[in-house]
Design an enzyme around this catalytic site. Structure first.
Site, short mmCIF file in Angstrom:
data_model
loop_
_atom_site.label_atom_id
_atom_site.label_comp_id
_atom_site.label_asym_id
_atom_site.label_seq_id
_atom_site.Cartn_x
_atom_site.Cartn_y
_atom_site.Cartn_z
N SER A 1 0.85 -1.19 0.00
CA SER A 1 0.00 0.00 0.00
C SER A 1 0.89 1.23 0.00
O SER A 1 2.06 1.17 0.43
CB SER A 1 -0.89 0.01 1.25
OG SER A 1 -1.56 1.25 1.40
N TYR B 1 -2.27 -0.44 10.54
CA TYR B 1 -2.41 -0.84 9.14
C TYR B 1 -1.13 -0.53 8.36
O TYR B 1 -0.60 -1.37 7.64
CB TYR B 1 -3.61 -0.13 8.50
CG TYR B 1 -3.73 -0.37 7.03
CD1 TYR B 1 -4.12 -1.61 6.54
CD2 TYR B 1 -3.44 0.64 6.10
CE1 TYR B 1 -4.22 -1.86 5.17
CE2 TYR B 1 -3.54 0.40 4.74
CZ TYR B 1 -3.93 -0.84 4.28
OH TYR B 1 -4.03 -1.07 2.93
#
Length: 245
Positions: free
Chosen positions: A142, A155
């Protein structure tokens, strides 16, 4: 088509979003796709859709928190098609929240899926790739694995870990295996629906609807990496909306 045709590709998190888009695009290019996710009804519908378009697909319910599930998915590919060319470690979740909320169970879920799920994929496919003398890992990280912001620390930490593990794997892989990191930015999926904090979720939904890119954009990047010649290793691709800061 020559770089994709007849390749056998396992995809985790294949029932929706980036995984679904990647499966459809690869199958349309002639790959044999083996789909894993936790929702077998969606997997069946996707496999039927691929078959109706003339493609080949197999599937199995797969929870990447369970090492045996991931091993069985790789085994399905090898048993059905006799080889495994690519493993796309795509399954991931992102119930982001402020650390002060102390949502420890969700932190653990992200670690189990986003990090351990990738490691289980590596453990399942690496011996197959070594025996074959070829293979390609594509691991979904990501843009949060490049830079963290408030509310995303856990995250983001899992995605930094995916990048570190993938780069270490690349360095250990030798000249027969390939390793690619795909780092998407904001993508138009149901990903943000899992965010537990109502105000934060509303902000993310608004941003998603305003400028997020479609999953196909990430699928095209994955296909680009896979279709390169065997001696070309695309290390990382970052794909984000032009409007994303």
């Amino acid at each position: 088509m020559s770089g994709i045709a007849d390749k056998v590709v396992v995809i985790t998190g294949a029932s929706s979003g980036i995984g679904e888009a990647t499966a459809l695009l690869l199958a349309a290019r002639g790959a044999k796709v083996v789909l894993g996710a936790r929702r077998p009804d969606l997997l069946e519908a996707l496999a039927d859709r691929i078959a109706a378009a003339g493609g080949e697909a197999a599937y199995a319910r797969t929870d990447v928190k369970r090492r045996t599930d991931v091993s069985n998915l790789v085994k399905l590919a090898c048993d059905r098609y006799g080889k495994l060319d690519v493993l796309v470690n795509n399954a991931g979740i992102g119930p982001i929240s402020p650390l002060d909320d102390l949502r420890v169970e969700e932190w653990e879920e992200m670690i189990d899926i986003n990090i351990k799920g990738v490691l289980y994929g590596i453990a399942a496919a690496l011996p197959v790739f070594r025996k074959q003398g070829f293979g390609h890992f594509v691991n979904t990280a990501s843009t949060a694995g490049h830079k963290t912001v408030p509310n995303q620390s856990v995250y983001s930490g899992t995605k930094f870990a995916v990048r570190a593990i993938s780069e270490g794997l690349r360095q250990e892989a030798g000249d027969k295996l390939r390793v690619t990191i795909i780092s998407p930015g904001f993508v138009r999926t149901d990903f943000v629906e899992s965010v537990p904090h109502p105000e934060l979720r509303a902000q993310l939904v608004e941003s998603r609807d305003k400028f997020a890119i479609p999953p196909d954009a990430i699928a095209r990047a994955i296909v680009f990496a896979i279709e390169q010649p065997a001696d070309v290793d695309v290390g990382e691709i970052v794909v984000r909306p032009t409007a994303q800061g």
